[in-house]
Design a protein around this motif. Structure first.
Motif, PDB file in Angstrom:
ATOM      1  N   ARG A  19       0.921  -1.260  -0.077  1.00 57.36           N
ATOM      2  CA  ARG A  19       0.366  -0.042  -0.443  1.00 57.36           C
ATOM      3  C   ARG A  19       0.663   1.363   0.277  1.00 57.36           C
ATOM      4  O   ARG A  19       0.498   2.397   0.121  1.00 57.36           O
ATOM      5  CB  ARG A  19      -0.655  -0.279   1.143  1.00 57.36           C
ATOM      6  CG  ARG A  19      -1.985   1.353   1.191  1.00 57.36           C
ATOM      7  CD  ARG A  19      -2.673   1.563   0.955  1.00 57.36           C
ATOM      8  NE  ARG A  19      -3.574   2.337   0.062  1.00 57.36           N
ATOM      9  CZ  ARG A  19      -4.554   2.984  -0.290  1.00 57.36           C
ATOM     10  NH1 ARG A  19      -4.516   1.467  -0.702  1.00 57.36           N
ATOM     11  NH2 ARG A  19      -5.059   3.607  -0.331  1.00 57.36           N
ATOM     12  N   SER A  20       1.993   1.680   0.473  1.00 64.72           N
ATOM     13  CA  SER A  20       2.800   2.309   0.840  1.00 64.72           C
ATOM     14  C   SER A  20       3.406   2.543  -0.833  1.00 64.72           C
ATOM     15  O   SER A  20       3.673   3.676  -1.023  1.00 64.72           O
ATOM     16  CB  SER A  20       4.177   1.762   1.198  1.00 64.72           C
ATOM     17  OG  SER A  20       5.172   0.938   1.068  1.00 64.72           O
ATOM     18  N   ASP A  21       3.202   2.027  -2.179  1.00 64.24           N
ATOM     19  CA  ASP A  21       3.695   2.458  -2.637  1.00 64.24           C
ATOM     20  C   ASP A  21       3.074   3.500  -3.374  1.00 64.24           C
ATOM     21  O   ASP A  21       3.251   4.396  -4.354  1.00 64.24           O
ATOM     22  CB  ASP A  21       3.382   1.278  -4.116  1.00 64.24           C
ATOM     23  CG  ASP A  21       3.953  -0.037  -4.129  1.00 64.24           C
ATOM     24  OD1 ASP A  21       5.007   0.377  -2.663  1.00 64.24           O
ATOM     25  OD2 ASP A  21       3.847  -1.239  -4.752  1.00 64.24           O
ATOM     26  N   LEU A  22       1.817   3.342  -3.067  1.00 66.75           N
ATOM     27  CA  LEU A  22       0.581   4.526  -3.619  1.00 66.75           C
ATOM     28  C   LEU A  22       0.259   5.593  -2.320  1.00 66.75           C
ATOM     29  O   LEU A  22       0.665   6.997  -3.135  1.00 66.75           O
ATOM     30  CB  LEU A  22      -0.735   4.152  -3.728  1.00 66.75           C
ATOM     31  CG  LEU A  22      -1.642   5.837  -3.791  1.00 66.75           C
ATOM     32  CD1 LEU A  22      -1.721   6.219  -5.159  1.00 66.75           C
ATOM     33  CD2 LEU A  22      -3.244   4.356  -3.807  1.00 66.75           C
ATOM     34  N   ASP A  23       0.710   5.517  -1.056  1.00 68.03           N
ATOM     35  CA  ASP A  23       0.495   6.438   0.029  1.00 68.03           C
ATOM     36  C   ASP A  23       1.950   7.573   0.195  1.00 68.03           C
ATOM     37  O   ASP A  23       2.056   8.420   0.231  1.00 68.03           O
ATOM     38  CB  ASP A  23       0.679   5.358   1.167  1.00 68.03           C
ATOM     39  CG  ASP A  23      -1.551   5.214   0.879  1.00 68.03           C
ATOM     40  OD1 ASP A  23      -1.725   5.967  -0.152  1.00 68.03           O
ATOM     41  OD2 ASP A  23      -1.204   3.921   2.493  1.00 68.03           O
ATOM     42  N   ILE A  24       3.270   6.641  -0.048  1.00 70.36           N
ATOM     43  CA  ILE A  24       4.000   6.862  -0.023  1.00 70.36           C
ATOM     44  C   ILE A  24       5.039   7.252  -1.234  1.00 70.36           C
ATOM     45  O   ILE A  24       5.766   8.102  -1.485  1.00 70.36           O
ATOM     46  CB  ILE A  24       4.831   6.531   1.619  1.00 70.36           C
ATOM     47  CG1 ILE A  24       4.400   6.606   1.956  1.00 70.36           C
ATOM     48  CG2 ILE A  24       6.819   7.142   1.142  1.00 70.36           C
ATOM     49  CD1 ILE A  24       5.116   5.830   3.622  1.00 70.36           C
ATOM     50  N   GLY A  25       4.521   6.318  -2.346  1.00 71.77           N
ATOM     51  CA  GLY A  25       5.990   6.393  -3.376  1.00 71.77           C
ATOM     52  C   GLY A  25       5.052   7.299  -4.506  1.00 71.77           C
ATOM     53  O   GLY A  25       5.918   8.279  -5.417  1.00 71.77           O
ATOM     54  N   LEU A  26       4.193   7.545  -4.596  1.00 73.70           N
ATOM     55  CA  LEU A  26       3.605   8.101  -5.881  1.00 73.70           C
ATOM     56  C   LEU A  26       3.609  10.207  -5.538  1.00 73.70           C
ATOM     57  O   LEU A  26       4.165   9.887  -6.452  1.00 73.70           O
ATOM     58  CB  LEU A  26       1.485   7.784  -5.701  1.00 73.70           C
ATOM     59  CG  LEU A  26       1.385   8.471  -6.952  1.00 73.70           C
ATOM     60  CD1 LEU A  26       1.525   8.002  -8.289  1.00 73.70           C
ATOM     61  CD2 LEU A  26      -0.212   8.606  -7.030  1.00 73.70           C
TER      62      LEU A  26
END
Length: 220
Positions: free
Chosen positions: A57-64
């Motif tokens: 989920r961190s791909d979206l929440d932090i990575g994007l």
């Protein structure tokens, strides 16, 4: 030059000790490494690409956002069997990434070692996983990141439905090649790690050695 991440921010409970070694807990360092990747690629006359494995989920929440701020399009490789589970991307999140100009690939179904998988398991890991990810993300899936980076001749043959196969061979990639090696972030990386890694990988002897090792894997 392909740099791969597995997760960002505080390490969640669902991540085991092995995966935790590839988890970038510092979002500021992550953003710095994105800048460093672009700068190192320019300095060495290389194209560059960012990828994410596992579908956390961190791909979206932090990575994007850092990607969007820099105009970078990455490829995200979720495991089909984890879509919608706690701590992982769901269909809505995958479509949000797509809407933001990001690309989606496959990381198989259950994050298992494909070299040891039976034909029945491989049918799920390749075909069923691709179908589920396509349905969830709403886009065609033409790329795959092999779990653990483990492959051989049979694995590449079973993955023939994909145009491009990403591995973890820690080498510079050849533009246009079907098999694309990547450098994966690990917790010992700090500022300067990308520049050092790419500079070392570009040395003639090291590059030839890596190419030979990859050829052996493809033929074994």
């Amino acid at each position: 030059m392909i740099i791969n991440f597995h997760g960002l921010g505080a390490v969640p409970a669902h991540v085991d000790s092995g995966e935790a070694k590839a988890w970038c807990a510092d979002p500021v360092l992550y953003a710095d490494l994105l800048d460093e990747t672009r700068e190192a690629a320019a300095a060495h006359g290389l194209d560059h690409l960012i990828t994410f494995d596992d579908g956390n989920r961190s791909d979206l929440d932090i990575g994007l956002k850092p990607l969007a701020d820099r105009g970078i399009s990455a490829i995200f490789f979720p495991c089909a069997g984890r879509i919608g589970e706690a701590g992982y991307l769901d269909a809505s999140a995958l479509r949000e990434l797509v809407a933001a100009g990001q690309r989606i690939g496959s990381h198989g179904w259950s994050h298992t070692d494909w070299r040891r998988a039976s034909p029945a398991v491989m049918r799920q890991e390749v075909g069923e996983a691709r179908d589920r990810i396509e349905q969830a993300a709403g886009v065609a899936v033409t790329t795959v990141a092999i779990p653990f980076g483990c492959y051989d001749r049979r694995v590449l043959r079973d993955a023939a439905v994909f145009d491009t196969v990403f591995t973890s061979d820690a080498a510079l990639a050849d533009a246009g090649a079907r098999v694309q090696p990547r450098f994966s972030y690990t917790t010992d990386w700090q500022q300067g790690a990308v520049s050092h890694t790419v500079g070392d990988a570009g040395k003639v002897f090291r590059r030839a050695k890596k190419k030979l090792a990859m050829t052996v894997k493809r033929l074994r």
